[in-house]
Design a protein around this motif. Sequence first.
Motif, PDB file in Angstrom:
ATOM      1  N   SER A  20      11.227  14.525  -7.320  1.00  0.00           N
ATOM      2  CA  SER A  20      12.124  14.918  -6.232  1.00  0.00           C
ATOM      3  C   SER A  20      11.539  14.634  -4.855  1.00  0.00           C
ATOM      4  O   SER A  20      12.184  14.896  -3.844  1.00  0.00           O
ATOM      5  N   HIS A  21      10.318  14.083  -4.801  1.00  0.00           N
ATOM      6  CA  HIS A  21       9.731  13.764  -3.498  1.00  0.00           C
ATOM      7  C   HIS A  21      10.608  12.775  -2.737  1.00  0.00           C
ATOM      8  O   HIS A  21      11.178  11.843  -3.317  1.00  0.00           O
ATOM      9  N   LEU A  22      10.697  12.975  -1.442  1.00  0.00           N
ATOM     10  CA  LEU A  22      11.365  12.019  -0.566  1.00  0.00           C
ATOM     11  C   LEU A  22      10.336  11.005  -0.086  1.00  0.00           C
ATOM     12  O   LEU A  22       9.268  11.372   0.423  1.00  0.00           O
ATOM     13  N   LEU A  23      10.631   9.720  -0.240  1.00  0.00           N
ATOM     14  CA  LEU A  23       9.742   8.640   0.182  1.00  0.00           C
ATOM     15  C   LEU A  23      10.471   7.849   1.252  1.00  0.00           C
ATOM     16  O   LEU A  23      11.424   7.125   0.960  1.00  0.00           O
ATOM     17  N   ILE A  24      10.048   8.000   2.494  1.00  0.00           N
ATOM     18  CA  ILE A  24      10.743   7.365   3.610  1.00  0.00           C
ATOM     19  C   ILE A  24       9.886   6.205   4.117  1.00  0.00           C
ATOM     20  O   ILE A  24       8.730   6.399   4.500  1.00  0.00           O
ATOM     21  N   PRO A  25      10.418   4.973   4.120  1.00  0.00           N
ATOM     22  CA  PRO A  25       9.612   3.819   4.537  1.00  0.00           C
ATOM     23  C   PRO A  25       9.150   3.940   5.987  1.00  0.00           C
ATOM     24  O   PRO A  25       9.927   4.302   6.879  1.00  0.00           O
ATOM     25  N   ARG A  26       7.876   3.616   6.215  1.00  0.00           N
ATOM     26  CA  ARG A  26       7.310   3.573   7.569  1.00  0.00           C
ATOM     27  C   ARG A  26       7.382   2.163   8.146  1.00  0.00           C
ATOM     28  O   ARG A  26       6.965   1.940   9.290  1.00  0.00           O
ATOM     29  N   VAL A  27       7.827   1.207   7.358  1.00  0.00           N
ATOM     30  CA  VAL A  27       8.029  -0.168   7.809  1.00  0.00           C
ATOM     31  C   VAL A  27       9.489  -0.521   7.593  1.00  0.00           C
ATOM     32  O   VAL A  27      10.230   0.195   6.910  1.00  0.00           O
TER      33      VAL A  27
ATOM     34  N   LYS B 237       0.831  -1.199   0.000  1.00  0.00           N
ATOM     35  CA  LYS B 237       0.000   0.000   0.000  1.00  0.00           C
ATOM     36  C   LYS B 237       0.872   1.257   0.000  1.00  0.00           C
ATOM     37  O   LYS B 237       1.914   1.288   0.663  1.00  0.00           O
ATOM     38  N   PRO B 238       0.466   2.292  -0.714  1.00  0.00           N
ATOM     39  CA  PRO B 238       1.241   3.541  -0.748  1.00  0.00           C
ATOM     40  C   PRO B 238       1.476   4.144   0.630  1.00  0.00           C
ATOM     41  O   PRO B 238       2.467   4.857   0.838  1.00  0.00           O
ATOM     42  N   SER B 239       0.609   3.844   1.584  1.00  0.00           N
ATOM     43  CA  SER B 239       0.726   4.436   2.915  1.00  0.00           C
ATOM     44  C   SER B 239       1.962   3.985   3.669  1.00  0.00           C
ATOM     45  O   SER B 239       2.311   4.593   4.695  1.00  0.00           O
ATOM     46  N   VAL B 240       2.657   2.946   3.196  1.00  0.00           N
ATOM     47  CA  VAL B 240       3.872   2.521   3.898  1.00  0.00           C
ATOM     48  C   VAL B 240       5.033   3.461   3.622  1.00  0.00           C
ATOM     49  O   VAL B 240       6.096   3.323   4.227  1.00  0.00           O
ATOM     50  N   LEU B 241       4.857   4.399   2.698  1.00  0.00           N
ATOM     51  CA  LEU B 241       5.903   5.381   2.393  1.00  0.00           C
ATOM     52  C   LEU B 241       5.437   6.768   2.835  1.00  0.00           C
ATOM     53  O   LEU B 241       4.375   7.231   2.429  1.00  0.00           O
ATOM     54  N   GLU B 242       6.213   7.392   3.689  1.00  0.00           N
ATOM     55  CA  GLU B 242       5.966   8.781   4.066  1.00  0.00           C
ATOM     56  C   GLU B 242       6.460   9.659   2.926  1.00  0.00           C
ATOM     57  O   GLU B 242       7.662   9.711   2.636  1.00  0.00           O
ATOM     58  N   THR B 243       5.544  10.332   2.246  1.00  0.00           N
ATOM     59  CA  THR B 243       5.889  11.120   1.065  1.00  0.00           C
ATOM     60  C   THR B 243       5.976  12.594   1.429  1.00  0.00           C
ATOM     61  O   THR B 243       5.011  13.156   1.955  1.00  0.00           O
ATOM     62  N   ARG B 244       7.129  13.199   1.144  1.00  0.00           N
ATOM     63  CA  ARG B 244       7.334  14.610   1.468  1.00  0.00           C
ATOM     64  C   ARG B 244       8.028  15.293   0.301  1.00  0.00           C
ATOM     65  O   ARG B 244       8.863  14.690  -0.381  1.00  0.00           O
ATOM     66  N   ARG B 245       7.678  16.554   0.091  1.00  0.00           N
ATOM     67  CA  ARG B 245       8.425  17.323  -0.898  1.00  0.00           C
ATOM     68  C   ARG B 245       9.880  17.412  -0.462  1.00  0.00           C
ATOM     69  O   ARG B 245      10.194  17.414   0.733  1.00  0.00           O
ATOM     70  N   LEU B 246      10.772  17.497  -1.447  1.00  0.00           N
ATOM     71  CA  LEU B 246      12.200  17.568  -1.168  1.00  0.00           C
ATOM     72  C   LEU B 246      12.473  18.641  -0.119  1.00  0.00           C
ATOM     73  O   LEU B 246      12.136  19.815  -0.295  1.00  0.00           O
TER      74      LEU B 246
END
Length: 448
Positions: free
Chosen positions: A205-212, A83-92
């Motif tokens: 350029s979005h940062l995708l940080i795993p939540r798992v 699921k996309p929700s496992v990645l915390e998506t933030r602008r650079l």
Amino acid sequence: AHLVQGMSPAPQVAVVGGGYAGFAAAVTLARGGARVTLFEGSRVLGGRARVVEKDGYRVDNGQHILLGAYTETLRMLRLVGVKPSVLETRRLTLAYPGEGCALRAAPLPAPLHLAVGLLRARGLGLADKLAMARLMRHLKARRFRIEPDRPVAALLADTAQTERLSRLIWEPLCVAALNTPVGDASAQVFASVLRDSLAAGESASHLLIPRVDLSELFPVPASRWLAMRGHTVRSCEPIQAITRDDDRLVLDGDPRGTRYDHVVVATAPYHVGGLVAGLPALAPLVAQLDALRHEPILTAWLAFDGPVRFPEPMIGLAGGYGQWAFDRAALGGPEGLVGVVISASGRHQQITREALEIALLDELQHAVGPLPALKWSQLITEKRATFACTPGLARPGNATPDPGLWLAGDYTASPYPATLESAIQSGVSAARGILKACGLKEAGLLGL
């Protein structure tokens, strides 16, 4: 027997290695109609990007982030049901609270997202902002080609980058992406990274940080996906050697003694030589792999007796040993857990682990203020985390001189450095090469 396209027996393919490249290869092969068996010597899936359990904590052996530009990784995650929700998506966002510096991409279409973000950046003077614009114009004018390739440090000097901009932006980005010091790192590979992240569409350029954890992010869901479709994943079964038996390949360590049409070696490059020693045609390839230099990554996990307040889930540390710090509580982890990353070789290797831990605590306090008492810590070093991404480095392709044996891993030929994205791209490429050789196509029979 499982049959595909014209009632031909499905090719039997083994994948050796349960990391990101291996599972990307296995899923792609399964979607094309091959019968896949994946072998992993450890009980933990993920290879050099995996979970570690220690003293009741589940932490990664190294903190990884993804970018919006990681299109193959995101596609593969969707395929296996992540699921996309496992990645915390933030602008650079490159924030250095201890330096009073923050650069945030604006929510605008490219290239305005970076241009406006640069104009609004705190802690960077006019000279710094002009220097950044100058470097990006320099690269765009040359279509992001560096000929001849040279170290990143030379590129920064050629474009008159300021000391502050180099120290807070370019050097940390280079070391984080290439895991190689700027004096040794390939300017061409760095330019490719900038082209497909900062200079591409705003979402790239979005940062995708795993939540798992990294095992749960892809290898474990991919293992379930394969099992549900009748394929086999065998953990705790290390393969010792790969040999030929007439027109098939045999794995020493396979309890079933299956003879395979193709084998994908998806291990670290320094393990390939021992596996294929019985295949003389691969001797030149082994010599090429053995000549690769490697760089470490150290991750310090620090658990505090209370919450730690970061202005962003990821912040930069400058002037000391630490490079990036992550507030894992803001990413679904336990309260007070912080990860500090030190990529590549450097002066941190010259002091004791106890002295390094004390120094990192001081650097964190300088950045975010007083910290609660430290109740647990663990320093994890991957001594050969990635290859040294140096100028003009010759990297092998997926195909080998043995037509049945293929390579997959973040070290194979690619415009990018050793990242999760390049590992997955390599696994997909190797699998598609096998499918093509077998007259098959991905997503073939019954929509597998």
